[in-house]
Design an enzyme around this catalytic site. Structure first.
Site, PDB file in Angstrom:
ATOM      1  CE  LYS A  64      13.218 -31.593   4.606  1.00 17.39           C
ATOM      2  NZ  LYS A  64      12.032 -31.720   3.716  1.00 17.39           N
ATOM      3  CG  ASP A  87      14.579 -25.577  -6.418  1.00 18.27           C
ATOM      4  OD1 ASP A  87      13.675 -26.324  -6.849  1.00 18.27           O
ATOM      5  OD2 ASP A  87      14.359 -24.477  -5.872  1.00 18.27           O
ATOM      6  CB  SER A 168       4.088 -44.088 -12.569  1.00 21.29           C
ATOM      7  OG  SER A 168       2.911 -44.659 -12.033  1.00 21.29           O
ATOM      8  CE1 TYR A 201       3.987 -38.929  -9.704  1.00 23.53           C
ATOM      9  CE2 TYR A 201       2.380 -40.706  -9.905  1.00 23.53           C
ATOM     10  CZ  TYR A 201       3.670 -40.279  -9.658  1.00 23.53           C
ATOM     11  OH  TYR A 201       4.659 -41.195  -9.369  1.00 23.53           O
ATOM     12  CE  LYS A 205       6.539 -39.406 -12.881  1.00 25.58           C
ATOM     13  NZ  LYS A 205       7.939 -39.558 -12.387  1.00 25.58           N
ATOM     14  CB  SER A 236       6.701 -43.690  -1.232  1.00 27.31           C
ATOM     15  OG  SER A 236       7.409 -42.541  -1.635  1.00 27.31           O
TER      16      SER A 236
END
Length: 326
Positions: A64, A87, A168, A201, A205, A236
């Site tokens: 990619k 990774d 975040s 999530y 953060k 996103s």
């Protein structure tokens, strides 16, 4: 800051700005993790326009990288762009990556942007819940592996290097019930603690903010300025695991573009010399959540640091760890 109404107001009224056109990155080497798409790619493109000597972008899938490389170089012929594989689910991969970073002639800026927002409970190859593995454990280990290269460059250049970890605003919004567990990270591996929708999530953060603050407290800001940034709510690929129509409504009504989110990342990385250990949002230094600033938050911050270091020394014995003065 931190409340839902404040979030909506900021998303509607504030529009992130690009770096000043005369900001020169000549001669600098910049590392960005997770920059083959989304905000990281936009940040890489913007930084490339300021003519650094070298831009290193990490990917899990090298295939990619070529398409992203073409976008990053764009009209900036002569910029050296390299794609390195790492990774976050593999300690061996991170350790090998760290050794490669240390072999660089210099590393002036590092932006740790790689992350996931997994909406259902899954486990990583290392056995930990996937959000925790990628967003916290992997990110923390990467920060430790690249820190010596940043410190070495600062001593050679006679000015601080920079490390920014992406967090975040969601760290304000979660109850973090696991904070009272005897072992917080072990408790977060239990499926029953996963919670609903974006809770896990956002918890990771919060861990990013706590880790950044503790790491910064152990590092001389004259060598490396370490901060964390909220890039805002943006269009996103991060949202690809959300299946409900609600996210589409929120994106339509409130979201910034990926380019605008990228502006927030580049701003935190290269501006704000007073931001060591600080949290940035809307391109300025602002207080993190009340929990982070509380006495309990300070104790949990230390606990998270100790648990993470113990876990990494046990599970990543091949990694090298900086020595910090107490």
């Amino acid at each position: 800051m931190g409340g839902f109404l404040g979030f909506v107001w900021n998303q509607w009224t504030y529009k992130p700005k690009p770096l000043d056109q005369d900001k020169s990155l000549a001669g600098k080497t910049i590392l960005i993790t997770g920059a083959n798409s989304g905000l990281g790619l936009e940040a890489a493109k913007e930084l490339a326009s300021h003519k650094p000597a070298k831009l290193i972008v990490t990917v899990r899938d090298p295939a990619k990288g070529e398409a992203a490389k073409a976008q990053i170089i764009g009209n900036n012929a002569g910029i050296e762009v390299e794609f390195w594989e790492v990774d976050y689910e593999s300690y061996d991969s991170i350790t090998a990556f760290g050794k490669k970073v240390l072999a660089l002639d210099r590393l002036d800026y590092a932006l740790l942007n790689a992350g996931i927002k997994q909406m259902q409970y899954t486990t990583s190859k290392a056995g930990h819940e996937s959000n925790v593995q990628i967003n916290h454990i992997g990110t923390s280990l990467v920060s430790l592996q690249i820190l010596p290269a940043l410190q070495k460059t600062a001593r050679i250049a006679g000015q601080p290097s920079r490390l920014t970890i992406v967090s975040s605003e969601g760290h304000f919004w979660i109850p973090f019930k696991e904070r009272t567990a005897e072992n917080i990270l072990l408790r977060m591996d239990d499926k029953e603690t996963f919670g609903q929708q974006m809770n896990r999530y956002y918890t990771t953060k919060l861990l990013n903010v706590l880790w950044t603050r503790e790491l910064a407290s152990k590092v001389n800001q004259n060598e490396v300025i370490i901060n964390t940034v909220n890039p805002g709510f943006c269009y996103s690929g991060l949202h690809r695991h959300e299946k409900t129509g609600i996210i589409k409504i929120f994106l339509w009504a409130l979201a910034w573009t990926s380019q605008q989110g990228g502006h927030c990342l580049t701003d935190a990385l290269v501006n704000h010399p007073d931001s060591h250990g600080k949290y940035l949002s809307e391109q300025k230094v602002v207080p993190p959540s009340k929990f982070v600033l509380s006495e309990e938050g300070r104790k949990v911050q230390t606990k998270i640091w100790n648990e993470t270091m113990e876990l990494l020394r046990k599970e990543a014995p091949g990694a090298s760890f900086p020595t910090f003065e107490e």
